[in-house]
Design a protein around this motif. Structure first.
Motif, PDB file in Angstrom:
ATOM      1  N   SER A  66     -10.353  -0.922  -1.551  1.00 57.05           N
ATOM      2  CA  SER A  66      -9.621  -2.153  -1.842  1.00 57.05           C
ATOM      3  C   SER A  66      -9.460  -3.041  -0.614  1.00 57.05           C
ATOM      4  N   VAL A  67      -9.848  -2.517   0.549  1.00 58.28           N
ATOM      5  CA  VAL A  67      -9.705  -3.271   1.795  1.00 58.28           C
ATOM      6  C   VAL A  67     -10.999  -4.036   2.058  1.00 58.28           C
ATOM      7  N   GLY A 120      -6.425  -0.685   7.083  1.00 60.77           N
ATOM      8  CA  GLY A 120      -7.205  -1.874   7.396  1.00 60.77           C
ATOM      9  C   GLY A 120      -7.474  -1.989   8.872  1.00 60.77           C
ATOM     10  N   ASN A 129       0.809  -1.217   0.000  1.00 59.76           N
ATOM     11  CA  ASN A 129       0.000   0.000   0.000  1.00 59.76           C
ATOM     12  C   ASN A 129       0.845   1.271   0.000  1.00 59.76           C
ATOM     13  N   PHE A 170      -6.545  -7.161   1.297  1.00 58.94           N
ATOM     14  CA  PHE A 170      -6.624  -6.130   0.271  1.00 58.94           C
ATOM     15  C   PHE A 170      -6.587  -6.796  -1.095  1.00 58.94           C
TER      16      PHE A 170
END
Length: 142
Positions: A41-42, A136, A24, A60
């Motif tokens: 995307s998490v 996250g 990331n 992810f």
């Protein structure tokens, strides 16, 4: 566990990225903007183990076709894995494609298309001192 060449390549790329703390990683100074850009995307990972315990974690998306990366300890002893997106989508029956206990990583697949995938940078582009943002929090996705 068998994996095909594509999955092995992704797994090696992720391991390489983790080795250099590059997951990331994007070049920007505003962490809030980074979180906003990549938070879609998490995914939330719900794991029910063979003993009936429930574990929660995040993953992810690394390919829009449904490839995800999570921590091995999140899916360890999984009997069933359900993935939930921040937008409310739910994907039951995630498959474990590859694991690396030593580096605490796992690659999962779900049946999905057009998922927002993160951009992993090449390990060659990472230098000591490169800023990293990790997004996250499973409690925030419940």
């Amino acid at each position: 566990m068998r994996t095909n060449a594509r999955h092995q390549g992704i797994f090696r790329a992720v391991l390489f990225a983790v080795t250099f703390h590059a997951i990331n990683c994007v070049y920007a100074s505003d962490v809030a903007a980074i979180a906003e850009k990549w938070s879609g995307s998490v995914m939330l990972v719900n794991n029910t183990t063979t003993s009936g315990e429930k574990h929660l974690g995040t993953a992810f998306v690394v390919e829009s076709s449904g490839l995800l990366v999570t921590n091995f300890h999140v899916i360890e002893n999984a009997e069933s894995i359900t993935i939930k997106s921040a937008s409310g989508g739910e994907f039951r029956g995630a498959n474990v494609l590859a694991i690396d206990k030593e580096n605490d990583l796992a690659v999962l697949s779900i049946e999905a298309t057009n998922l927002p995938a993160v951009r992993l940078i090449a390990a060659n582009d990472v230098k000591i001192g490169t800023d990293v943002v990790v997004i996250g929090n499973p409690k925030g996705l419940e």
